[in-house]
Design a protein around this motif. Structure first.
Motif, mmCIF file in Angstrom:
data_model
loop_
_atom_site.group_PDB
_atom_site.id
_atom_site.type_symbol
_atom_site.label_atom_id
_atom_site.label_comp_id
_atom_site.label_asym_id
_atom_site.label_seq_id
_atom_site.Cartn_x
_atom_site.Cartn_y
_atom_site.Cartn_z
ATOM 1 N N ASP A 64 -67.713 19.918 -6.997
ATOM 2 C CA ASP A 64 -67.938 20.788 -7.511
ATOM 3 C C ASP A 64 -67.347 21.466 -6.585
ATOM 4 O O ASP A 64 -67.472 22.924 -6.434
ATOM 5 N N ARG A 65 -65.936 21.954 -6.620
ATOM 6 C CA ARG A 65 -65.172 22.136 -5.461
ATOM 7 C C ARG A 65 -64.961 23.985 -6.420
ATOM 8 O O ARG A 65 -65.355 24.796 -5.671
ATOM 9 N N LEU A 68 -68.306 25.887 -5.988
ATOM 10 C CA LEU A 68 -68.205 25.944 -4.165
ATOM 11 C C LEU A 68 -67.565 27.128 -4.164
ATOM 12 O O LEU A 68 -67.981 27.846 -3.494
ATOM 13 N N ASP A 69 -66.253 27.107 -4.060
ATOM 14 C CA ASP A 69 -65.190 28.408 -4.336
ATOM 15 C C ASP A 69 -65.914 29.683 -4.655
ATOM 16 O O ASP A 69 -65.990 30.609 -4.316
ATOM 17 N N THR A 109 -65.992 17.551 0.598
ATOM 18 C CA THR A 109 -65.360 19.178 -0.293
ATOM 19 C C THR A 109 -66.295 20.432 -0.074
ATOM 20 O O THR A 109 -65.402 21.417 0.131
ATOM 21 N N GLU A 112 -64.438 21.476 2.876
ATOM 22 C CA GLU A 112 -63.047 22.280 2.525
ATOM 23 C C GLU A 112 -63.092 23.327 2.142
ATOM 24 O O GLU A 112 -62.234 24.090 2.313
ATOM 25 N N ALA A 113 -64.386 23.871 1.113
ATOM 26 C CA ALA A 113 -64.218 24.831 0.095
ATOM 27 C C ALA A 113 -64.901 26.151 1.239
ATOM 28 O O ALA A 113 -64.504 27.119 1.532
#
Length: 347
Positions: A64-65, A68-69, A109, A112-113
């Motif tokens: 769940d990007r 996470l962000d 993911t 990347e986050a």
């Protein structure tokens, strides 16, 4: 320096032990736990921490990007310990797609986050991304082969180990491509408190208590190196604080033993500590079952690098760790009895 650490998979076996270790060792650090609470995630593993002022649990998926962000930014995370994974080999044989989704796509993911968050904070040098992996990425050893080292070529033999190998490669690539401060650890078989009863050691302990057969794959001569989970947690701690970004560290228990011999050791300890067993001696319950596809014959870890560079060695012998583990399951029937539907699965 205090840290704000995000621990993924923190309601699972190794994850929950690591959360307890971190909260006890660094009570001033902020600890955020992210777990999807799949079948192996159990909030009972963490209930003792609910009153801890610096602990927070978040139910959510590592894929769940947006979540996470939000967590990385709002909590100002500087350290990420990635322990979330699908980890049971048998399940990976039956349903490999879940393992690809969680172990590879989920790790991507997260990377990347965390990279976005790290860049947004102007790439601080004290940030760390720890990826916890397995010795199974190296494949299988013959009886006389030297143990796995950090330079052993990858040769995974199951969908599980292949998915972990893929995630290892992603983490390594993010260090070399983006200089993201990553660390990788590859550990041998863990055991100890809170381990889900589909795995060999808790399965044997609980089946003995219930008088059920003790399933052993094939001829029982498969060899594993066993690592007590609290030793593993201390090693992960050492890697986060003293490890060199971009490096991989193998973590082993220096306890190679055949599966059959391991089960017999557990039977002896159980016979000693549990006088009211339904079947005594419990070795009578040992049952050999058909071997599973692609069953690796031997794993063994060469942990010289972490010993020489970070001065970490395991503190618990196999006999000590097994006794402590048996005692834990004897003392915590309220933890394992609700999981009865899963007891009886093979290793």
């Amino acid at each position: 320096m205090t840290r704000t650490i995000l621990i993924t998979g923190g309601a699972g076996f190794i994850g929950s032990n690591f959360v307890h270790h971190w909260c006890k060792t660094y009570p001033g650090d902020r600890v955020i736990v992210l777990d999807a609470l799949t079948y192996a995630g159990n909030l009972d593993n963490l209930k003792d921490l609910n009153a801890h002022p610096n602990y927070r649990f978040v139910e959510g998926n590592i894929g769940d990007r947006p979540l996470l962000d939000h967590l990385l930014a709002s909590e100002q995370i500087d350290t990420l310990a990635h322990l979330a994974a699908e980890s049971h080999v048998d399940r990976s044989i039956l349903a490999p797609d879940t393992f690809i989704q969680t172990n590879i796509n989920g790790t991507f993911t997260l990377l990347e986050a965390f990279r976005h968050h790290w860049v947004t904070q102007n790439t601080p040098t004290h940030y760390r991304f720890l990826h916890v992996s397995t010795d199974e990425v190296y494949g299988s050893l013959d009886h006389d082969d030297p143990p796995f080292s950090e330079t052993t070529p990858y040769a995974p033999n199951s969908p599980y180990s292949a998915s972990k190998a893929g995630s290892d490669h992603l983490v390594r690539a993010y260090y070399h491509t983006y200089q993201l401060p990553t660390l990788i650890t590859n550990c041998s078989n863990n055991y100890g408190p809170y381990q889900f009863p589909e795995k060999l050691i808790p399965l044997i302990c609980l089946n003995i208590l219930l008088g059920k057969p003790l399933p052993i794959y094939g001829d029982g001569q498969n060899v594993r190196d066993w690592l007590y989970v609290l030793d593993h947690c201390s090693a992960l701690d050492r890697v986060i604080h003293q490890g060199t970004p971009g490096e991989t560290y193998n973590i082993g228990g220096n306890n190679e033993v055949k599966n059959l011999d391991l089960v017999q050791m557990i039977c002896q300890i159980m016979d000693e500590l549990a006088p009211s067993l339904p079947v005594r001696p419990s070795q009578q319950l040992i049952t050999f079952v058909k071997d599973r596809p692609g069953h690796d014959r031997r794993y063994a870890i060469n942990a010289h690098k972490i010993a020489s560079q970070l001065h970490w060695t395991p503190s618990v012998t196999l006999e000590e760790g097994l006794r402590a583990t048996v005692e834990w399951y004897l003392d915590h029937p309220h933890w394992w009895q609700p999981l009865g539907a899963y007891i009886g699965l093979a290793e």
